[in-house]
Design an enzyme around this catalytic site. Structure first.
Site, PDB file in Angstrom:
ATOM      1  N   ASP A  62       0.833  -1.190   0.000  1.00 27.05           N
ATOM      2  CA  ASP A  62       0.000   0.000   0.000  1.00 27.05           C
ATOM      3  C   ASP A  62       0.875   1.249   0.000  1.00 27.05           C
ATOM      4  OD1 ASP A  62      -2.252  -1.574   0.162  1.00 27.05           O
ATOM      5  OD2 ASP A  62      -2.589  -1.220   2.305  1.00 27.05           O
ATOM      6  N   ARG A  63       0.337   2.310  -0.569  1.00 25.88           N
ATOM      7  CA  ARG A  63       1.046   3.593  -0.610  1.00 25.88           C
ATOM      8  C   ARG A  63       1.570   4.002   0.769  1.00 25.88           C
ATOM      9  NH1 ARG A  63      -2.118   9.289  -1.729  1.00 25.88           N
ATOM     10  NH2 ARG A  63      -1.957   9.687   0.493  1.00 25.88           N
TER      11      ARG A  63
END
Length: 215
Positions: A62-63
């Site tokens: 995930d970012r």
């Protein structure tokens, strides 16, 4: 809510490099792959390919999650490594800081997950349409009114660790999507991919890569 995209400009933190694979410590706030639109073009893959044009994607973080990511350096290595992830033969360990005091000392969450279409990119637990998702967890220590925990996902669903911890009533601190109030008031998502174990795609030798949590 998801915050505006303003990725950190840290130089590449390369943990290992050989003819078949390269392992990088991804900073929080940087996309693994490009998003939709020019403003989301900057990502770890593009930065890595600027230095290593042959680098190929294997998996994602995930970012807002930091930590260990592996990329392939050949198509053969990409196929081999991707197959290990798909067959759940890799071993992953994360460190997270949770709101509240998680008890008992260890356990697991086995709840199916699916995208929450009306509130994307949120994911949700759904017994009818969700895909199987399993997370094992172990408390490292309690720190005031929070818990430091080690998470071992056995599947790789989007936002799996974030939603599974939320389902226990202990949201990951700093989560821009799922946390609220004081739990959200942190400079970053307190989730870090600390360790990845896999087999080398050429030699078959077991390898272990680690990057200490920065929080």
């Amino acid at each position: 809510m998801q915050t505006p995209y303003d990725p950190p400009q840290d130089p590449l933190d390369i943990l290992h490099e050989d003819e078949a694979l390269i392992v990088v410590n991804k900073p929080a706030g940087l996309l693994s792959v490009p998003g939709r639109g020019e403003h989301l073009a900057d990502c770890l893959l593009s930065r890595l390919q600027a230095a290593f044009p042959q680098a190929l994607l294997v998996h994602r973080l995930d970012r807002d999650t930091s930590g260990v990511m592996v990329f392939a350096m050949t198509p053969h290595a990409q196929r081999h490594l991707s197959a290990q992830f798909e067959a759940r033969k890799t071993r992953k360990a994360y460190v997270a800081r949770l709101a509240g005091l998680l008890e008992p000392a260890q356990g697991s969450v086995d709840l199916p997950l699916i995208v929450d279409w009306e509130r994307r990119p949120r994911q949700k637990v759904c017994a009818e349409t969700g895909k199987p998702a399993l997370t094992e967890w172990r408390v490292m220590r309690h720190e005031g009114d929070e818990t430091r925990v080690r998470l071992m996902p056995k599947t790789g669903r989007s936002h799996q660790l974030r939603v599974h911890m939320l389902s226990l009533g202990h949201v990951i601190l700093g989560d821009p999507i799922y946390a609220e109030g004081t739990a959200a008031a942190h400079p970053r998502l307190m989730l870090h991919s600390e360790e990845l174990r896999l087999k080398h795609p050429d030699s078959g030798r077991g390898m272990r890569f680690r990057a200490a949590a920065p929080f």
